[in-house]
Design a protein around this motif. Structure first.
Motif, mmCIF file in Angstrom:
data_model
loop_
_atom_site.group_PDB
_atom_site.id
_atom_site.type_symbol
_atom_site.label_atom_id
_atom_site.label_comp_id
_atom_site.label_asym_id
_atom_site.label_seq_id
_atom_site.Cartn_x
_atom_site.Cartn_y
_atom_site.Cartn_z
ATOM 1 N N MET A 196 -17.770 65.598 35.907
ATOM 2 C CA MET A 196 -17.868 64.182 35.535
ATOM 3 C C MET A 196 -17.688 63.273 36.742
ATOM 4 S SD MET A 196 -18.892 63.940 32.493
ATOM 5 C CE MET A 196 -18.845 62.138 32.464
ATOM 6 N N ASP A 197 -16.969 63.746 37.771
ATOM 7 C CA ASP A 197 -16.892 62.973 39.014
ATOM 8 C C ASP A 197 -18.288 62.886 39.631
ATOM 9 O OD1 ASP A 197 -15.796 61.549 41.155
ATOM 10 O OD2 ASP A 197 -15.294 63.370 42.279
ATOM 11 N N ALA A 198 -18.960 64.045 39.712
ATOM 12 C CA ALA A 198 -20.314 64.073 40.285
ATOM 13 C C ALA A 198 -21.251 63.160 39.488
ATOM 14 C CB ALA A 198 -20.841 65.508 40.294
ATOM 15 N N SER A 200 -20.439 60.629 37.619
ATOM 16 C CA SER A 200 -20.066 59.219 37.801
ATOM 17 C C SER A 200 -20.561 58.694 39.157
ATOM 18 C CB SER A 200 -18.554 59.015 37.636
ATOM 19 O OG SER A 200 -17.851 59.526 38.750
ATOM 20 N N HIS A 201 -20.628 59.561 40.174
ATOM 21 C CA HIS A 201 -21.193 59.117 41.456
ATOM 22 C C HIS A 201 -22.661 58.747 41.278
ATOM 23 C CE1 HIS A 201 -17.964 61.681 43.637
ATOM 24 N NE2 HIS A 201 -17.495 60.512 43.259
ATOM 25 N N CYS A 202 -23.410 59.589 40.564
ATOM 26 C CA CYS A 202 -24.831 59.306 40.350
ATOM 27 C C CYS A 202 -25.013 58.002 39.575
ATOM 28 C CB CYS A 202 -25.495 60.470 39.618
ATOM 29 S SG CYS A 202 -25.531 61.994 40.587
ATOM 30 N N VAL A 264 -15.779 51.989 38.041
ATOM 31 C CA VAL A 264 -15.169 53.241 37.569
ATOM 32 C C VAL A 264 -14.229 53.766 38.660
ATOM 33 C CG1 VAL A 264 -15.634 55.672 37.010
ATOM 34 C CG2 VAL A 264 -17.066 53.870 36.022
ATOM 35 N N HIS A 265 -14.735 53.795 39.879
ATOM 36 C CA HIS A 265 -13.913 54.279 40.995
ATOM 37 C C HIS A 265 -12.822 53.274 41.381
ATOM 38 C CE1 HIS A 265 -16.719 57.574 41.287
ATOM 39 N NE2 HIS A 265 -15.887 58.155 42.145
ATOM 40 N N SER A 266 -13.121 51.984 41.279
ATOM 41 C CA SER A 266 -12.093 50.972 41.584
ATOM 42 C C SER A 266 -10.882 51.124 40.672
ATOM 43 C CB SER A 266 -12.644 49.559 41.387
ATOM 44 O OG SER A 266 -13.803 49.368 42.137
ATOM 45 N N HIS A 280 -5.960 63.586 37.885
ATOM 46 C CA HIS A 280 -7.169 64.091 38.540
ATOM 47 C C HIS A 280 -8.252 63.015 38.587
ATOM 48 C CE1 HIS A 280 -10.905 66.427 39.016
ATOM 49 N NE2 HIS A 280 -10.142 67.221 39.739
ATOM 50 N N HIS A 281 -8.834 62.856 39.760
ATOM 51 C CA HIS A 281 -9.844 61.823 40.005
ATOM 52 C C HIS A 281 -11.012 61.901 39.005
ATOM 53 C CE1 HIS A 281 -12.475 59.206 42.301
ATOM 54 N NE2 HIS A 281 -13.373 60.168 42.385
ATOM 55 N N GLY A 282 -11.535 63.092 38.790
ATOM 56 C CA GLY A 282 -12.687 63.236 37.897
ATOM 57 C C GLY A 282 -12.333 62.952 36.444
ATOM 58 N N LEU A 284 -10.078 60.899 35.430
ATOM 59 C CA LEU A 284 -9.952 59.442 35.312
ATOM 60 C C LEU A 284 -11.334 58.790 35.251
ATOM 61 C CD1 LEU A 284 -7.115 58.916 37.942
ATOM 62 C CD2 LEU A 284 -6.901 58.562 35.474
ATOM 63 N N ASN A 285 -12.243 59.220 36.121
ATOM 64 C CA ASN A 285 -13.583 58.623 36.128
ATOM 65 C C ASN A 285 -14.281 58.828 34.786
ATOM 66 O OD1 ASN A 285 -13.277 57.882 38.754
ATOM 67 N ND2 ASN A 285 -14.494 59.548 39.598
ATOM 68 N N ALA A 286 -14.140 60.021 34.222
ATOM 69 C CA ALA A 286 -14.787 60.336 32.943
ATOM 70 C C ALA A 286 -14.345 59.334 31.881
ATOM 71 C CB ALA A 286 -14.422 61.757 32.526
HETATM 72 ZN ZN ZN Z 1 -15.460 60.155 42.824
#
Ligand code: ZN
Length: 379
Positions: A196-198, A200-202, A264-266, A280-282, A284-286
């Motif tokens: 989900m991190d990947a 969210s980057h896209c 999302v990243h902010s 975990h970063h991912g 949280l982004n999810a």
């Molecule tokens: Zn990220």
């Protein structure tokens, strides 16, 4: 030359060598030799070291730093740099998830730059102070998520309590070796969170306000791959085809995020520095994807329509709910409270989110009130 006349970073730059495919990890010793590295420092984490996975690198004489934690901090960075000098190293192999890759990138930088670290942060305008070429670094991701192996950025938790970003072409690994076989043993929860991190980057790079149509094309294709493969990779970790698609998604997300990210990243970064920093970063982004897409909706509706088609939907309006359903299907937490975040912590996080280096390129302006609302909504 004065700061104001300094040439800005190019808009489009794909610079490092990428070796991709099952079995490609076997190339690492040859790569190191070609860079003249005879004694690399292997930077990894305890879990991978305990599993014996670094043996797959086939390294000869090398030194080991296995102290990478989730959201690594300055103490780890100092220990890593000390290990590099004590063991007489002349290059670095970063082996692990985004945390190990980012730590290794900053360690390579700090072998040739004077402390304190904070002066080099994006927030301190520090990119221009990163001047000396670091020793050769080969990045070998063992998750399919951060894209740090092809990125010019790295993040670290500072002693001041903030998780800050660093950005320079000199942080880019010399080479990335992306071997999907290394991700086969990743447990389902980590597969889902890093995937989900990947994704969210896209999503965030595609919606970023900066103009870079090359990155847009990469982000859209990476998103489609991730969207189609993530359920399969989580359901059956041994599915090499799904693993390969997820690694492509992570790589493409990493190639695209020179366009910068968004809210999302902010919102996620300040939580990555909170308390004992085990969030975990991912994960949280999810959790922030659906609320942020709803928040951004009016500001980027036409682009959301394009994004919808990349994931097999017909209209922009379906997108936020589709991401909410996806994280539910993947069994990821949907609320900050489920991660043990105390509600009282939210007020202090909002100003940090506004100041984050990803806020400027979010399609809709994010002020303190909006950040606070989004945190509350996600709580
Ligand atoms: Zn990220």
């Amino acid at each position: 030359m004065s700061e104001s006349r300094r040439l800005r970073a190019p808009d489009i730059a794909y610079l490092n060598d990428v070796y991709f495919g099952p079995g490609s990890v076997a190339l690492v010793p040859e790569l190191l030799a070609s860079y003249g590295v005879s004694r690399p420092l292997l930077v990894t984490d305890e879990n991978l070291a305990a599993l014996g996975l670094p043996a797959r690198l086939g390294l000869g004489a090398h030194a080991l730093y296995a102290g990478t934690e989730t959201n690594p901090g300055e103490a780890s960075l100092r220990a890593c740099v000390a290990r590099y000098w004590d063991a007489g190293c002349d290059g670095i192999v970063a082996f692990g998830g985004g945390a190990s890759l980012d730590l290794a990138k900053l360690a390579a930088m700090m072998t040739v730059h004077e402390p304190p670290l904070e002066q080099y942060a994006i927030a301190a305008g520090g990119g221009a102070r990163i001047k000396a070429p670091p020793p050769p670094l080969v990045a070998v991701p063992t998750t399919a998520g951060s894209g740090s192996e092809v990125g010019r950025a790295a993040l670290l938790r500072l002693e001041s309590g903030r998780k800050l970003g660093f950005l320079s072409p000199l942080l880019l690994p010399r080479a990335a070796v992306c071997d999907p076989e290394l991700t086969l043993s990743m447990p389902p929860r980590l597969t889902a969170a890093t995937g989900m991190d990947a994704i969210s980057h896209c999503v965030e790079t595609f919606l970023s306000t900066r103009v870079n149509v090359v990155a847009d094309a990469i982000a859209l294709d990476g998103l489609g791959r991730g969207w189609r493969a993530i359920r399969g990779a989580v359901a059956d970790g041994a599915d090499l085809e799904a693993r390969e698609q997820m690694m492509q998604c992570a790589l493409m997300g990493g190639l695209a995020f020179q366009k910068s990210l968004g809210a999302v990243h902010s919102l996620s970064h300040p939580l990555g520095a909170l308390g004992d920093a085990r969030l975990h970063h991912g994960t949280l982004n999810a959790l922030f994807l659906a609320p942020v897409l709803r928040f951004n909706y009016e500001a980027c509706r036409p682009k959301l329509g394009v994004l919808a088609r990349a994931i097999g939907l017909t209209s922009a309006v379906e997108v936020p709910d589709a991401f909410a359903r996806l994280i539910e299907e993947l069994g990821l937490p949907r609320r900050l409270r489920a991660l043990g975040v105390p509600r009282e912590a939210l007020a202090a996080l909002a100003p940090q989110a506004v100041e984050d280096h990803c806020t400027a390129t979010n399609p809709r302006a994010l002020g303190e009130r909006e950040a606070r609302q989004l945190y509350e909504e996600a709580w």
